[in-house]
Design a protein around this motif. Structure first.
Motif, PDB file in Angstrom:
ATOM      1  N   ASN A 215       0.854  -1.181   0.000  1.00 17.80           N
ATOM      2  CA  ASN A 215       0.000   0.000   0.000  1.00 17.80           C
ATOM      3  C   ASN A 215       0.893   1.236   0.000  1.00 17.80           C
ATOM      4  N   PRO A 216       1.152   1.852  -1.189  1.00 16.65           N
ATOM      5  CA  PRO A 216       2.030   3.027  -1.241  1.00 16.65           C
ATOM      6  C   PRO A 216       1.556   4.182  -0.378  1.00 16.65           C
ATOM      7  N   GLU A 217       0.250   4.235  -0.086  1.00 16.96           N
ATOM      8  CA  GLU A 217      -0.270   5.289   0.779  1.00 16.96           C
ATOM      9  C   GLU A 217       0.202   5.111   2.221  1.00 16.96           C
ATOM     10  N   ALA A 218       0.453   3.880   2.614  1.00 22.87           N
ATOM     11  CA  ALA A 218       0.813   3.597   4.004  1.00 22.87           C
ATOM     12  C   ALA A 218       2.310   3.374   4.190  1.00 22.87           C
ATOM     13  N   LEU A 219       3.112   3.559   3.130  1.00 24.16           N
ATOM     14  CA  LEU A 219       4.561   3.401   3.239  1.00 24.16           C
ATOM     15  C   LEU A 219       5.196   4.784   3.190  1.00 24.16           C
ATOM     16  N   VAL A 220       5.905   5.125   4.249  1.00 27.29           N
ATOM     17  CA  VAL A 220       6.521   6.443   4.381  1.00 27.29           C
ATOM     18  C   VAL A 220       8.003   6.353   4.023  1.00 27.29           C
ATOM     19  N   ILE A 221       8.474   7.285   3.201  1.00 30.85           N
ATOM     20  CA  ILE A 221       9.888   7.380   2.831  1.00 30.85           C
ATOM     21  C   ILE A 221      10.469   8.594   3.558  1.00 30.85           C
ATOM     22  N   THR A 222      11.426   8.333   4.439  1.00 30.12           N
ATOM     23  CA  THR A 222      12.069   9.402   5.202  1.00 30.12           C
ATOM     24  C   THR A 222      13.487   9.605   4.690  1.00 30.12           C
ATOM     25  N   LEU A 223      13.826  10.849   4.392  1.00 31.64           N
ATOM     26  CA  LEU A 223      15.166  11.195   3.915  1.00 31.64           C
ATOM     27  C   LEU A 223      15.866  12.023   4.982  1.00 31.64           C
ATOM     28  N   ARG A 224      17.037  11.531   5.429  1.00 29.59           N
ATOM     29  CA  ARG A 224      17.864  12.308   6.357  1.00 29.59           C
ATOM     30  C   ARG A 224      19.084  12.817   5.595  1.00 29.59           C
ATOM     31  N   ARG A 225      19.199  14.128   5.520  1.00 29.90           N
ATOM     32  CA  ARG A 225      20.319  14.776   4.836  1.00 29.90           C
ATOM     33  C   ARG A 225      20.972  15.727   5.827  1.00 29.90           C
ATOM     34  N   GLY A 226      22.148  15.347   6.311  1.00 26.10           N
ATOM     35  CA  GLY A 226      22.775  16.135   7.370  1.00 26.10           C
ATOM     36  C   GLY A 226      21.928  16.053   8.622  1.00 26.10           C
ATOM     37  N   THR A 227      21.484  17.207   9.109  1.00 29.96           N
ATOM     38  CA  THR A 227      20.649  17.244  10.316  1.00 29.96           C
ATOM     39  C   THR A 227      19.167  17.396   9.988  1.00 29.96           C
ATOM     40  N   GLU A 228      18.830  17.480   8.712  1.00 31.80           N
ATOM     41  CA  GLU A 228      17.433  17.659   8.305  1.00 31.80           C
ATOM     42  C   GLU A 228      16.780  16.310   8.013  1.00 31.80           C
ATOM     43  N   THR A 230      13.099  14.740   6.412  1.00 26.62           N
ATOM     44  CA  THR A 230      11.844  15.003   5.701  1.00 26.62           C
ATOM     45  C   THR A 230      11.186  13.678   5.351  1.00 26.62           C
ATOM     46  N   SER A 231       9.876  13.605   5.531  1.00 27.89           N
ATOM     47  CA  SER A 231       9.146  12.359   5.263  1.00 27.89           C
ATOM     48  C   SER A 231       8.018  12.610   4.269  1.00 27.89           C
ATOM     49  N   LEU A 232       7.874  11.693   3.321  1.00 29.97           N
ATOM     50  CA  LEU A 232       6.786  11.695   2.345  1.00 29.97           C
ATOM     51  C   LEU A 232       6.264  10.272   2.224  1.00 29.97           C
ATOM     52  N   ARG A 233       5.019  10.153   1.797  1.00 26.89           N
ATOM     53  CA  ARG A 233       4.506   8.833   1.467  1.00 26.89           C
ATOM     54  C   ARG A 233       5.052   8.407   0.103  1.00 26.89           C
ATOM     55  N   LEU A 234       5.187   7.108  -0.089  1.00 28.36           N
ATOM     56  CA  LEU A 234       5.684   6.609  -1.364  1.00 28.36           C
ATOM     57  C   LEU A 234       4.793   7.079  -2.511  1.00 28.36           C
ATOM     58  N   SER A 235       3.499   7.169  -2.258  1.00 28.14           N
ATOM     59  CA  SER A 235       2.581   7.626  -3.307  1.00 28.14           C
ATOM     60  C   SER A 235       2.865   9.067  -3.717  1.00 28.14           C
ATOM     61  N   ASP A 236       3.421   9.895  -2.793  1.00 30.73           N
ATOM     62  CA  ASP A 236       3.777  11.268  -3.151  1.00 30.73           C
ATOM     63  C   ASP A 236       4.878  11.294  -4.207  1.00 30.73           C
ATOM     64  N   ILE A 237       5.794  10.344  -4.119  1.00 38.46           N
ATOM     65  CA  ILE A 237       6.884  10.281  -5.091  1.00 38.46           C
ATOM     66  C   ILE A 237       6.356   9.795  -6.435  1.00 38.46           C
ATOM     67  N   TYR A 238       5.396   8.873  -6.397  1.00 34.56           N
ATOM     68  CA  TYR A 238       4.789   8.390  -7.635  1.00 34.56           C
ATOM     69  C   TYR A 238       3.994   9.491  -8.328  1.00 34.56           C
ATOM     70  N   ARG A 239       3.271  10.297  -7.553  1.00 32.34           N
ATOM     71  CA  ARG A 239       2.322  11.252  -8.135  1.00 32.34           C
ATOM     72  C   ARG A 239       2.977  12.537  -8.623  1.00 32.34           C
ATOM     73  N   ASN A 240       4.131  12.883  -8.069  1.00 35.85           N
ATOM     74  CA  ASN A 240       4.761  14.146  -8.426  1.00 35.85           C
ATOM     75  C   ASN A 240       6.214  13.898  -8.796  1.00 35.85           C
ATOM     76  N   GLN A 241       6.549  14.087 -10.058  1.00 36.88           N
ATOM     77  CA  GLN A 241       7.905  13.822 -10.547  1.00 36.88           C
ATOM     78  C   GLN A 241       8.930  14.709  -9.853  1.00 36.88           C
ATOM     79  N   ASP A 242       8.519  15.903  -9.419  1.00 36.37           N
ATOM     80  CA  ASP A 242       9.453  16.797  -8.744  1.00 36.37           C
ATOM     81  C   ASP A 242       9.965  16.214  -7.430  1.00 36.37           C
TER      82      ASP A 242
END
Length: 395
Positions: A215-228, A230-242
């Motif tokens: 369920n891409p809606e229920a899978l969260v992708i968290t990116l840690r870059r340095g001290t920052e 940010t989390s998005l759902r996998l479906s957010d990456i599918y829906r928006n190429q940016d």
């Protein structure tokens, strides 16, 4: 004369007293039932109104406005600086990169030892933690942050002081890459992956690691870059190429399930915790997953969504909990229940209908009266039926 008279038997008065005591007990039980608080799942509609009047909670009838305010955007985005495609860094050298330098001398002076084909291989060298690269005969280069083309030009410039004419090849060592990202979590193949020209985007790293995405809606992708972070759902990456951003060396990508729950209590088909399975999971979704309202006990006018109290700021007291009321006897309110999004930590409560309490009272009376009649029948049997005898009195 003979007079036929119906007179109590010798033991009739004690039996009468027993009957009277039993009836008094029944009456007292009935009075007690009418005055007692019968068990129920929680507050009734009138009590919720009373709590609002007493300023214990704020009861708000649901409206289209607050239903729309409850929704979150259909797609969340990484910060704009993450989505800057001009900031590609895959071709920049970093500590840990392996570099191979090969020299062809054209003047035949033999400054470097060459193989039979005239090629001088200076070997594989690694950029150290300080970002420096050391090459035999050529010394130290500040390589971190350079591209391969820039490093090539720097090596040629240094060689020009030793050799009149030469050709130089500067390449990366395939299995010694400093530009790596860590991909971990709920994945089929977690691990370290290099950033290359063809695998420099987030989707490439995820494709290699193969998320478990039932369920891409229920899978969260968290990116840690340095001290920052940010989390998005996998479906957010599918829906928006940016959101398919360029990766940077040292990025840590974690895939994890979104474990959020809502509590459903009261006159529901099933009480307990309900998993929030998608973005903008609604009150109607929660009622459906808890098997709806109990037809025998629920008051459809009194479906309440409890939200936690917000803490006060700058010395101000905490805000009162807000309770949204849904009247599901009205079609427009059912539609709003399908549009009102719920969150982790909130709770839905369904009040009992007033007639439910009446049924409980009547049921309790039936049980009590049944027990009373059984007791009086037992008394009758013990006293021989409680019948009077005919005595012949001669006067």
């Amino acid at each position: 004369m003979n007079v036929m008279m119906n007179c109590p038997a010798a033991g009739a008065r004690p039996d009468f007293l027993k009957r009277l005591a039993a009836l008094l007990m029944l009456a007292c039980a009935g009075l007690a039932l009418t005055g007692c608080q019968l068990p129920r799942s929680g507050p009734m509609l009138s009590e919720m109104v009373g709590a609002h009047d007493d300023k214990d909670v704020v009861v708000v009838p649901v409206s289209r406005q607050n239903a729309m305010q409850s929704n979150v955007p259909e797609v969340l985005d990484f910060p704009a600086r993450y989505r800057d495609s001009t900031n590609a860094g895959f071709d920049r050298l970093v500590p840990g990169d392996g570099i191979n330098v090969t020299v062809w001398e054209r003047d035949g002076l033999g400054v470097f030892a060459a193989n039979p084909s005239g090629v001088s291989d200076l070997g594989n060298q690694e950029i150290d933690r300080a970002g420096n690269l050391y090459l035999p005969m050529l010394g130290k280069f500040r390589a971190a942050g350079m591209t391969l083309a820039q490093l090539h030009d720097a090596v040629v410039a240094r060689l020009s002081k030793l050799i009149v004419g030469s050709d130089v090849s500067v390449t990366r060592v395939a299995d010694a890459r400093g530009q790596m990202v860590t991909v971990q979590g709920n994945l089929t193949k977690p691990g370290l992956y290099p950033i290359t020209q063809t695998t420099q985007r987030l989707s490439s790293a995820l494709a290699q690691a193969a998320p478990v995405q039932t369920n891409p809606e229920a899978l969260v992708i968290t990116l840690r870059r340095g001290t920052e972070v940010t989390s998005l759902r996998l479906s957010d990456i599918y829906r928006n190429q940016d959101n398919d951003i360029l990766l940077h060396a040292g990025d840590v990508i974690t895939a994890h399930d979104s474990r959020e729950f809502l509590t459903v209590l009261g006159a529901a088909g099933t009480q307990g915790r309900v998993a929030i399975s998608k973005r903008n999971y609604s009150v109607l979704d929660a009622l459906a997953d808890s098997k709806g309202l109990d037809d025998k006990t629920a008051d459809p006018r009194s479906v309440f969504l409890f939200t936690p109290a917000k803490p006060g700021t700058q010395g101000k007291p905490d805000q009162l909990p807000v309770v949204y009321q849904f009247d599901l006897t009205r079609p427009e309110q059912v539609a709003l229940a399908g549009q009102f999004s719920v969150r982790e930590g909130q709770a839905i409560y369904i009040s009992d209908a007033p007639f439910t309490q009446v049924q409980k009272v009547l049921s309790a009376f039936r049980v009590t009266m049944s027990a009373g009649f059984s007791a009086t029948r037992a008394i009758d049997q013990d006293s021989g039926g409680g019948s009077s005898t005919n005595n012949n009195v001669t006067q």
